[in-house]
Design an enzyme around this catalytic site. Structure first.
Site, PDB file in Angstrom:
ATOM      1  N   ASN A 198     -58.814  50.330  73.353  1.00  9.27           N
ATOM      2  CA  ASN A 198     -58.540  49.689  74.659  1.00  9.27           C
ATOM      3  C   ASN A 198     -59.714  49.743  75.621  1.00  9.27           C
ATOM      4  O   ASN A 198     -59.527  49.748  76.832  1.00  9.27           O
ATOM      5  CB  ASN A 198     -57.291  50.310  75.319  1.00  9.27           C
ATOM      6  CG  ASN A 198     -56.088  50.189  74.411  1.00  9.27           C
ATOM      7  OD1 ASN A 198     -55.922  49.152  73.757  1.00  9.27           O
ATOM      8  ND2 ASN A 198     -55.291  51.226  74.332  1.00  9.27           N
ATOM      9  N   ARG A 199     -60.902  49.834  75.081  1.00 12.07           N
ATOM     10  CA  ARG A 199     -62.138  49.887  75.890  1.00 12.07           C
ATOM     11  C   ARG A 199     -62.197  51.095  76.817  1.00 12.07           C
ATOM     12  O   ARG A 199     -62.926  51.116  77.801  1.00 12.07           O
ATOM     13  CB  ARG A 199     -62.343  48.592  76.692  1.00 12.07           C
ATOM     14  CG  ARG A 199     -62.286  47.348  75.832  1.00 12.07           C
ATOM     15  CD  ARG A 199     -63.200  46.259  76.318  1.00 12.07           C
ATOM     16  NE  ARG A 199     -63.011  45.018  75.564  1.00 12.07           N
ATOM     17  CZ  ARG A 199     -63.538  44.767  74.371  1.00 12.07           C
ATOM     18  NH1 ARG A 199     -64.294  45.662  73.781  1.00 12.07           N
ATOM     19  NH2 ARG A 199     -63.316  43.618  73.764  1.00 12.07           N
TER      20      ARG A 199
END
Ligand SMILES: Cc1cc2nc3c(=O)[nH]c(=O)nc-3n(C[C@H](O)[C@H](O)[C@H](O)COP(=O)(O)O)c2cc1C
Length: 224
Positions: A198-199
């Site tokens: 999810n970065r």
């Protein structure tokens, strides 16, 4: 290469798999960025990633115009990060005018990036010669033949220059060209980037604390 690394390579076409990568915790990263770099570099060499020693070298001219190209990392020690090149090349004209550089290593399958910034100095000719003589004879001749970054009339001209060098050094060891050697990038800032799901990536930055030559580092976590 471990089975898990093979699986990562196959399933991700070399892009790595989010979620399979472990995060980078401060406690695990430790206080010495050179030690951490060596651990990551060893891991990269065992991971099956193509050319783990390839890195981007960015320089800037005296008026601040940046340029970047790939070079190979040929050593890491207490001084810093070492690469070899032609001292008359464009990158070295920049480094003569502005002796600072940035390096970026990127190991795709491990979802890791290391960014290094620092000052540069040349290795001594003796050290350069030791490395030069570990290269294959063809590469040694190539170094003599290439006026790196200068304009060339044609490819044939380069081939002719290589033949001339071959002729000149026939039956003897190819000496170190006086215009060829190493640089050490002495780091003042090293950032370790670990990709995560999810970065929500990890970024730990090590900066020299206080006296430039005192080997203590301040560690800061940055937003991804
Ligand atoms: C993967 C890779 C590794 C390279 N390694 C080196 C190197 O170690 N030293 C070098 O002088 N050039 C190396 N090159 C060539 C440079 O990228 C560049 O073309 C050359 O050094 C001239 O750059 P300059 O005109 O900016 O000085 C490499 C290129 C690639 C693609």
């Amino acid at each position: 290469m471990s089975l898990l690394d093979k699986l990562r390579l196959v399933l991700s076409l070399g892009q790595g798999i989010k979620g399979l990568t472990k995060g980078l915790a401060e406690a695990e990263a430790g206080t010495d960025p050179i030690e951490l770099f060596n651990a990551w570099f060893d891991r990269a060499k065992g991971s099956g990633v193509a050319l783990p020693e390839a890195m981007t070298l960015a320089t800037a001219s005296k008026d601040g115009a940046p340029s970047a190209r790939m070079v190979l990392l040929k050593g890491v020690d207490e001084r810093g990060f070492i690469f070899y090149t032609n001292y008359d090349s464009r990158k070295c004209r920049d480094l003569d005018e502005n002796p600072r550089a940035a390096l970026v290593c990127h190991w795709t399958v491990l979802q890791r990036q290391v960014r290094i910034e620092g000052t540069v100095e040349r290795t001594g000719a003796e050290e350069s010669a030791v490395y030069f003589h570990t290269r294959g004879r063809g590469s040694q001749i190539g170094a003599w033949a290439s006026a790196q970054s200068a304009a060339l009339e044609s490819y044939d001209q380069l081939v002719r220059k290589a033949k001339d060098a071959e002729e000149k050094f026939r039956g003897q060891e190819v000496p170190l060209p006086p215009f060829w050697g190493g640089y050490v990038v002495r780091p003042t800032r090293i950032e370790f980037w670990q990709g995560r799901a999810n970065r929500l990536h990890d970024r730990l930055v090590y900066e020299r604390d206080g006296d430039e030559w005192k080997l203590t580092w301040k560690v800061t976590r940055l937003n991804p």
